[in-house]
Design a protein around this motif. Structure first.
Motif, PDB file in Angstrom:
ATOM      1  N   ASP A  78      38.899 -14.140 -42.378  1.00  0.00           N
ATOM      2  CA  ASP A  78      40.109 -13.558 -43.389  1.00  0.00           C
ATOM      3  C   ASP A  78      39.774 -13.884 -44.719  1.00  0.00           C
ATOM      4  N   ASN A  79      39.748 -12.736 -45.584  1.00  0.00           N
ATOM      5  CA  ASN A  79      39.108 -12.674 -46.798  1.00  0.00           C
ATOM      6  C   ASN A  79      38.028 -13.521 -47.244  1.00  0.00           C
ATOM      7  N   ASN A  80      37.064 -13.017 -46.192  1.00  0.00           N
ATOM      8  CA  ASN A  80      35.678 -13.475 -46.045  1.00  0.00           C
ATOM      9  C   ASN A  80      35.625 -14.910 -46.057  1.00  0.00           C
ATOM     10  N   GLN A  81      36.529 -15.621 -45.394  1.00  0.00           N
ATOM     11  CA  GLN A  81      36.501 -16.960 -44.978  1.00  0.00           C
ATOM     12  C   GLN A  81      36.662 -16.990 -43.441  1.00  0.00           C
ATOM     13  N   LEU A  82      36.068 -17.933 -42.633  1.00  0.00           N
ATOM     14  CA  LEU A  82      36.018 -17.989 -41.324  1.00  0.00           C
ATOM     15  C   LEU A  82      37.186 -19.227 -41.138  1.00  0.00           C
ATOM     16  N   ILE A  83      38.455 -18.764 -40.479  1.00  0.00           N
ATOM     17  CA  ILE A  83      39.434 -19.620 -40.477  1.00  0.00           C
ATOM     18  C   ILE A  83      39.630 -19.927 -39.030  1.00  0.00           C
ATOM     19  N   GLY A  84      39.355 -19.250 -38.047  1.00  0.00           N
ATOM     20  CA  GLY A  84      39.370 -19.498 -36.504  1.00  0.00           C
ATOM     21  C   GLY A  84      38.165 -19.372 -35.977  1.00  0.00           C
ATOM     22  N   LEU A  85      38.008 -20.574 -34.925  1.00  0.00           N
ATOM     23  CA  LEU A  85      36.723 -20.367 -33.971  1.00  0.00           C
ATOM     24  C   LEU A  85      37.233 -20.903 -32.602  1.00  0.00           C
ATOM     25  N   ASP A  86      37.172 -20.075 -31.634  1.00  0.00           N
ATOM     26  CA  ASP A  86      37.628 -20.421 -30.506  1.00  0.00           C
ATOM     27  C   ASP A  86      36.223 -20.290 -29.508  1.00  0.00           C
ATOM     28  N   ILE A  87      35.865 -21.430 -29.033  1.00  0.00           N
ATOM     29  CA  ILE A  87      34.655 -21.504 -28.391  1.00  0.00           C
ATOM     30  C   ILE A  87      34.953 -22.168 -26.856  1.00  0.00           C
ATOM     31  N   GLU A  88      36.202 -22.223 -26.587  1.00  0.00           N
ATOM     32  CA  GLU A  88      36.587 -22.960 -25.223  1.00  0.00           C
ATOM     33  C   GLU A  88      35.917 -22.176 -23.940  1.00  0.00           C
ATOM     34  N   ASN A  89      35.383 -23.156 -23.031  1.00  0.00           N
ATOM     35  CA  ASN A  89      34.959 -22.802 -21.954  1.00  0.00           C
ATOM     36  C   ASN A  89      33.701 -22.013 -22.016  1.00  0.00           C
ATOM     37  N   LYS A  90      32.795 -22.551 -22.862  1.00  0.00           N
ATOM     38  CA  LYS A  90      31.721 -21.768 -23.404  1.00  0.00           C
ATOM     39  C   LYS A  90      30.246 -22.693 -23.010  1.00  0.00           C
ATOM     40  N   GLY A  91      30.423 -23.586 -22.238  1.00  0.00           N
ATOM     41  CA  GLY A  91      29.283 -24.280 -22.040  1.00  0.00           C
ATOM     42  C   GLY A  91      28.701 -25.324 -23.291  1.00  0.00           C
ATOM     43  N   ILE A  92      29.479 -25.764 -24.022  1.00  0.00           N
ATOM     44  CA  ILE A  92      29.027 -26.453 -25.181  1.00  0.00           C
ATOM     45  C   ILE A  92      28.933 -28.003 -24.616  1.00  0.00           C
ATOM     46  N   LYS A  93      27.771 -28.532 -24.937  1.00  0.00           N
ATOM     47  CA  LYS A  93      27.600 -29.751 -24.669  1.00  0.00           C
ATOM     48  C   LYS A  93      27.219 -30.493 -26.207  1.00  0.00           C
ATOM     49  N   VAL A  94      26.735 -29.918 -27.019  1.00  0.00           N
ATOM     50  CA  VAL A  94      26.464 -30.776 -28.313  1.00  0.00           C
ATOM     51  C   VAL A  94      27.338 -30.009 -29.588  1.00  0.00           C
ATOM     52  N   LEU A  95      27.783 -30.672 -30.341  1.00  0.00           N
ATOM     53  CA  LEU A  95      28.531 -30.152 -31.615  1.00  0.00           C
ATOM     54  C   LEU A  95      27.846 -30.764 -32.851  1.00  0.00           C
ATOM     55  N   THR A  96      27.326 -29.785 -33.525  1.00  0.00           N
ATOM     56  CA  THR A  96      26.322 -30.170 -34.826  1.00  0.00           C
ATOM     57  C   THR A  96      27.186 -30.747 -35.882  1.00  0.00           C
ATOM     58  N   PRO A  97      26.814 -32.012 -36.406  1.00  0.00           N
ATOM     59  CA  PRO A  97      27.455 -32.552 -37.484  1.00  0.00           C
ATOM     60  C   PRO A  97      27.649 -31.743 -38.428  1.00  0.00           C
ATOM     61  N   THR A  98      27.128 -30.729 -38.725  1.00  0.00           N
ATOM     62  CA  THR A  98      27.257 -29.816 -39.968  1.00  0.00           C
ATOM     63  C   THR A  98      28.415 -28.842 -39.606  1.00  0.00           C
ATOM     64  N   ILE A  99      29.147 -29.323 -38.663  1.00  0.00           N
ATOM     65  CA  ILE A  99      30.380 -28.540 -38.503  1.00  0.00           C
ATOM     66  C   ILE A  99      31.285 -28.511 -39.659  1.00  0.00           C
ATOM     67  N   ASN A 100      31.136 -29.629 -40.331  1.00  0.00           N
ATOM     68  CA  ASN A 100      32.246 -29.957 -41.460  1.00  0.00           C
ATOM     69  C   ASN A 100      31.927 -28.890 -42.522  1.00  0.00           C
ATOM     70  N   LEU A 101      30.907 -28.226 -42.468  1.00  0.00           N
ATOM     71  CA  LEU A 101      30.670 -27.058 -43.629  1.00  0.00           C
ATOM     72  C   LEU A 101      31.506 -25.906 -43.114  1.00  0.00           C
ATOM     73  N   LEU A 102      32.303 -25.805 -41.984  1.00  0.00           N
ATOM     74  CA  LEU A 102      33.116 -24.853 -41.844  1.00  0.00           C
ATOM     75  C   LEU A 102      34.633 -25.209 -42.264  1.00  0.00           C
ATOM     76  N   GLU A 103      34.591 -25.787 -43.664  1.00  0.00           N
ATOM     77  CA  GLU A 103      36.005 -26.118 -44.450  1.00  0.00           C
ATOM     78  C   GLU A 103      36.868 -25.286 -44.397  1.00  0.00           C
ATOM     79  N   ASP A 104      36.791 -24.145 -44.038  1.00  0.00           N
ATOM     80  CA  ASP A 104      38.000 -23.500 -44.245  1.00  0.00           C
ATOM     81  C   ASP A 104      38.839 -22.932 -42.846  1.00  0.00           C
ATOM     82  N   LEU A 105      38.223 -23.941 -41.725  1.00  0.00           N
ATOM     83  CA  LEU A 105      38.881 -23.685 -40.518  1.00  0.00           C
ATOM     84  C   LEU A 105      40.353 -24.184 -40.445  1.00  0.00           C
ATOM     85  N   ILE A 106      41.190 -23.253 -39.779  1.00  0.00           N
ATOM     86  CA  ILE A 106      42.469 -23.596 -39.471  1.00  0.00           C
ATOM     87  C   ILE A 106      42.598 -23.788 -38.090  1.00  0.00           C
TER      88      ILE A 106
END
Length: 516
Positions: A78-106
């Motif tokens: 929304d307005n060139n900002q990533l505000i939502g990320l839905d990755i449920e049930n997607k085989g994710i085992k590792v979450l990168t520490p750089t996840i904090n760069l997605l600072e607009d996530l609601i």
């Protein structure tokens, strides 16, 4: 005069220079902002590509082509900002520490993955309002650090945690904006009293936890609309004082075998539309505890009532006053009689009485609900032959017991009762008999026919004449049980009547165990 003209020229020149300078500064500022956008997009892209790279077995349905990133599943921009990320049930085992760069996530949804780490940087996302998170079988966390980070997300409105090994949530009161809280497979030993600080909470769900009781703070959550307590094995009582929840629409307390009594205080929750007390042990110890009391008639808004899989033996006739009921599930109880007052439930869609093995005749007033579109599920449908049995006890030669009670009948007097004066059959006669099946003991409590049931013997059927109202006769079931039925096994005796071409309509089943 020349000096005047010269002064005017100088002033105009200065003005032009000044305006040009402001315009240049604005252009410079705009350029800087655009550069920031580009940097932000680059950060977002790098984080998403890192998630893709770190999880080679993922089912994200993303590609490494950034040109079509707007088409990637689970992204909300929304307005060139990533505000939502839905990755449920997607085989994710590792979450990168750089996840904090997605600072607009609601909104960040991560449930139903197999995370082996939860980086502390996740809790830098201070704009989060909706977080769902599941642990994996190899997940290890520092509980104190995890809770400290979680409770710092002060903007959270929805929190859904699943399969994370934490035994306490003391401090959860700091999440004062929460409206929905779901904790599943979280081995909580205690619900902290500071949960009462979540005064905006509307939905509360605790599933498969270890707590024994509900704290006083729970009753400060006066905005609750839905309470769901499922499979909490140590819970032994239904909470008292439910009248404080003046907005409560749905109450679910199921799968707690320690709950053995229906509490009258449920009637205080007069706004309830859904009541689910299934799969408890109501009535297990005493017949008095197996009674659904008259106070249930106070729940005038009730639409859905589920009391399946208990040991209930008596239902209050005042359920007939709950004229908004559309679904009643009384499956697998010990009910013998259905009050005729149920016939007043004219908008009823489903009445499930199956698995009540001792159920007598269903009143005609209740059967007529079928004409209004209701579906009545029972061992024998309305209009079929009904069976009542007078039991005589016989403990000679072989001891026989039911699944729950000692001294079960060897002899039964069967008294067919016709609902309609002309009898239920189109043909001139019907027959009644019994079958004995050996039952896989794991299937006994299901009280249903399963492929694991083996037919041992079938009696000769006895005929009755269409239109005969007061017919009775005696069946011995089974004959010589100590010879025909090996000891130490469990059997089902199913009474049936037949019509055309020996099609059997099965009536209430009786489960017997021949003792060693």
């Amino acid at each position: 005069m020349k000096n005047l003209y010269l002064g005017i020229i100088v002033i105009c020149t200065c003005l032009i220079f000044s305006c040009t300078k402001e315009i240049d500064e604005e252009l410079i500022t705009i350029t800087i902002i655009e550069d920031d956008f580009e940097d932000d997009f680059e950060d977002v892209n790098n984080v998403l590509l890192k998630i893709l790279e770190d999880n080679p077995d993922n089912t994200l349905n993303w590609s490494d082509n950034l040109d079509n990133i707007n088409n990637w599943e689970g992204l909300v921009v929304d307005n060139n900002q990533l505000i939502g990320l839905d990755i449920e049930n997607k085989g994710i085992k590792v979450l990168t520490p750089t996840i904090n760069l997605l600072e607009d996530l609601i909104v960040f949804k991560l449930k139903n993955n197999e995370l082996n780490n939860i980086p502390k940087e996740l809790f830098d996302l201070k704009n989060l309002e909706n977080l769902s998170l599941s642990g994996g079988t190899n997940l290890t966390i520092q509980v104190d650090d995890f809770l400290l980070g979680l409770f710092s997300l002060s903007n959270l409105k929805e929190l859904d945690l699943d399969r994370i090994e934490i035994n306490e949530i003391e401090g959860i009161g700091s999440l004062s904006q929460l409206e929905k809280l779901t904790l599943k497979d979280i081995p909580l030993d205690v619900i902290p009293d500071d949960i009462g600080q979540l005064t905006l909470l509307e939905e509360l769900n605790f599933t498969n936890s270890n707590f024994f009781e509900i704290p006083e703070g729970f009753f400060r959550l006066i905005n609750l609309e839905s309470i769901s307590l499922v499979s909490n094995k140590n819970l032994t009582t239904i909470p008292e004082g439910l009248g404080v929840f003046t907005k409560l629409d749905s109450l679910t307390i199921t799968g707690s075998k320690g709950i053995q009594k229906f509490v009258s205080s449920i009637s205080e929750a007069t706004t309830l539309k859904k009541l689910d007390l299934s799969n408890n042990n109501i009535g297990f110890l005493t017949n008095e505890d197996g009674i659904i009391p008259d106070e249930i008639g106070m729940l005038s808004q009730l639409i859905d009532l589920n009391l399946e899989d208990n040991h209930i033996n008596t239902i209050s006739a005042r359920i007939g006053e709950l004229v908004n009921l559309k679904t009643i599930n009384l499956r697998n109880n010990k009910i013998t009689d259905i009050p005729e007052e149920f016939g007043a439930l004219t908008i009823l869609d489903i009445l499930d009485l199956s698995g009540n093995l001792m159920l007598n005749e269903i009143p005609e007033e209740v059967c007529k609900l079928q004409d209004l579109g209701a579906v009545i599920i029972s061992e024998g449908e309305c209009g079929d032959l009904r069976v009542s049995s007078e039991y005589g006890f016989n403990t000679t030669e072989v001891g026989v017991s039911s699944l729950f009670f000692i001294d079960v009948v060897l002899d039964a007097v069967i008294d067919p009762v016709f609902i309609d004066g002309d009898g239920p059959f189109d043909l001139d006669f019907g027959e009644i008999g019994f079958q004995v099946h050996e039952v896989n003991v794991e299937d006994v409590l299901n009280r249903e026919d399963t492929p694991d049931q083996v037919l041992i013997t079938e009696s000769d059927t006895q005929q009755f004449i269409n239109g005969t109202n007061n017919l009775s006769y005696e069946l011995i079931s089974p004959s010589v049980p100590n010879i025909d039925l090996p000891e130490g096994r469990t059997y089902r005796v199913r009474l049936f009547n037949t019509e055309f071409s020996n099609v059997k309509t099965y009536l209430p089943a009786y489960e017997l165990t021949v003792l060693e």
